[in-house]
Design an enzyme around this catalytic site. Sequence first.
Site, mmCIF file in Angstrom:
data_model
loop_
_atom_site.group_PDB
_atom_site.id
_atom_site.type_symbol
_atom_site.label_atom_id
_atom_site.label_comp_id
_atom_site.label_asym_id
_atom_site.label_seq_id
_atom_site.Cartn_x
_atom_site.Cartn_y
_atom_site.Cartn_z
ATOM 1 N N ASP A 132 0.845 -1.182 0.000
ATOM 2 C CA ASP A 132 0.000 0.000 0.000
ATOM 3 C C ASP A 132 0.886 1.240 0.000
ATOM 4 O O ASP A 132 1.909 1.269 0.699
ATOM 5 C CB ASP A 132 -0.905 0.016 1.229
ATOM 6 C CG ASP A 132 -2.374 0.009 0.860
ATOM 7 O OD1 ASP A 132 -2.801 0.981 0.207
ATOM 8 O OD2 ASP A 132 -3.081 -0.954 1.193
ATOM 9 N N ASP A 135 -3.338 4.681 -2.136
ATOM 10 C CA ASP A 135 -4.465 5.033 -1.280
ATOM 11 C C ASP A 135 -4.901 6.485 -1.452
ATOM 12 O O ASP A 135 -4.066 7.392 -1.462
ATOM 13 C CB ASP A 135 -4.047 4.797 0.183
ATOM 14 C CG ASP A 135 -5.150 5.087 1.176
ATOM 15 O OD1 ASP A 135 -6.117 4.312 1.216
ATOM 16 O OD2 ASP A 135 -5.039 6.098 1.906
ATOM 17 N N GLU A 140 -6.706 3.976 -5.819
ATOM 18 C CA GLU A 140 -8.019 4.219 -5.214
ATOM 19 C C GLU A 140 -8.382 5.663 -5.548
ATOM 20 O O GLU A 140 -7.771 6.598 -5.028
ATOM 21 C CB GLU A 140 -7.951 4.023 -3.694
ATOM 22 C CG GLU A 140 -9.289 4.292 -3.018
ATOM 23 C CD GLU A 140 -9.181 4.346 -1.505
ATOM 24 O OE1 GLU A 140 -10.061 3.790 -0.832
ATOM 25 O OE2 GLU A 140 -8.208 4.959 -0.999
ATOM 26 N N HIS A 163 -11.088 -4.318 1.711
ATOM 27 C CA HIS A 163 -10.970 -4.081 3.152
ATOM 28 C C HIS A 163 -11.827 -2.926 3.644
ATOM 29 O O HIS A 163 -11.968 -2.730 4.857
ATOM 30 C CB HIS A 163 -9.503 -3.814 3.509
ATOM 31 C CG HIS A 163 -8.997 -2.511 2.973
ATOM 32 N ND1 HIS A 163 -8.799 -2.297 1.632
ATOM 33 C CD2 HIS A 163 -8.674 -1.348 3.587
ATOM 34 C CE1 HIS A 163 -8.367 -1.065 1.439
ATOM 35 N NE2 HIS A 163 -8.282 -0.470 2.604
#
Length: 557
Positions: free
Chosen positions: A98, A199, A256, A327
């Site tokens: 990530d 992210d 994302e 998640h």
Amino acid sequence: MEKKWWHDKVAYQIYPKSFCDANGDGIGDLRGIIGKLDYLKDLGADIIWISPVYCSPMKDQGYDISDYYNIDPVFGTIEDMEELLKEARKRELYILMDLVINHCSSEHEWFQKALQDPEGEYGRYFYIRRGKDGMPPNNWRGNFGGSAWSRIKGTDLYYLHTFHETQPDLNWENPAVRKKLYEMINWWLEKGLAGFRIDAIINIKKELHFRNYPADREDGTCSIRCMLQEAQGIGEFLTELRENTFDRYNAFTVAEVFDNKPEELGKFIGEDGYFSTMFDFSIESARTGDNWYEMNQLTPEEIKKIIFESQERTREIGLLANIIENHDEPRGASAFFMEEPDCEESKTMLAVLQILQRGIPFLYQGQEIGMTNVVFQDIAQVDDVASKDQYQAALEAGYSEEEALRIVNLRSRDNCRTPFQWSSEKNAGFTEGTPWLMVNSNYRKINLKSQKQDEGSVYSFYKKLIRLRKDEEYKDTFIYGTFCPAYEERSNIFAYYRESERQKIAVIANYQKESQELMLTDQWERVLLNNYRDLRFRDGRLYLEGYQAVVLLLKKN
């Protein structure tokens, strides 16, 4: 489309805290992942995305990073990470980490130095502004609820956090910040990472006038999305990021992205896009109401329309990352089939629709065995900071405690964070200790060990489906072939064609529990996959049982 090494891959997301605990402390770790690499390879996964394992106080489960260059002791050591990369290479598996670079932890060295001298060098690493009449600089509301600003103790200064107050936003307008982040990214790529899941990247560009927007809640705050939709110039940051890092290593990146402007989609995932791909959140966006605690239950026809529109938008642009769950979302079986989440045929039908679409499929741990939402009996059982914040927001909006908890059970991110159900043994075989988060009580019924021994299980079907997508005879059609909706006029029939110069393949699903019949407009040669044991076909009609999904190789004209 220029072919890339990641186009034919299947990705698998690991939430390390809940995947496999190797040392018995109740928390999953890197050695647990190392021990399951053969399982992932056998399933058919190629790219393994590991949610954050960096040093972190864990206020937001690792998305609050205090040291980008090290592994949190709860997960292991940097040597464990290096061993994981080495063992993955042996199996031709690619590891993603990530990349959380919109914000860091309030315990990060940079922020601690900023607190000591808010107007000094490190103060400029963050967005620090003076309050107005004892109030925050403006009325922006963070993604987790409450003001997006927190006061620096003993001053009239506030720092911006678009997420939790322990996650101060990094100031991307400062070249020194960007340089530090690029150095860190390249350090990891040099270690052998294949790339990153990135992210909340749209948040890095702010509307720099920091003005108020019309309030949308009684407390006078407005959604942070108002600012994000107005912010201009993110492309300059993302181009610089790509050129200084990812391009140098031919790295795979999946972003994302929320609130991007539709006309800029090509800039994000086109031929020379900022990223290799980005997640398709179109269904989740449609499912979520104006507030987190409002959830729209979509009909099969609405889901079909959303997916077809998403496929059409990207047809000449690039490939999306297709997901059912992750998640941050409830379990797919529970979200798509709220009334009957335990139906195995509906789970395998969803799998067919996801994995054979045009795009890169991302599975989430436990999806391949059909894990479902957990039932929390009390808000005290919930760990997720966002769920707790939104539970409180629901109470303030007038919901009862019972109603607010019901909403949490539907929407909480902890639904996907309960431990992986490896077996029917104690704690689902996840740990010999006390699990950090409660194990779903249905683990004796839903677990990998029992499904491995059952050729008709959800797990066994996922293996067959992934094998079909990778089959040399059909791979080019599934990876690079066109996507064309079929039988759109038929209610609750979800069907599409995947077509290349050599082949035409029909994917047909009955998206309801009642059986249906369908008059085929094409002749077919053979059945490539079927989530039922039998297929009934007579006089040109296909008779589909509830949630039956079939993949047919058609005769080319």
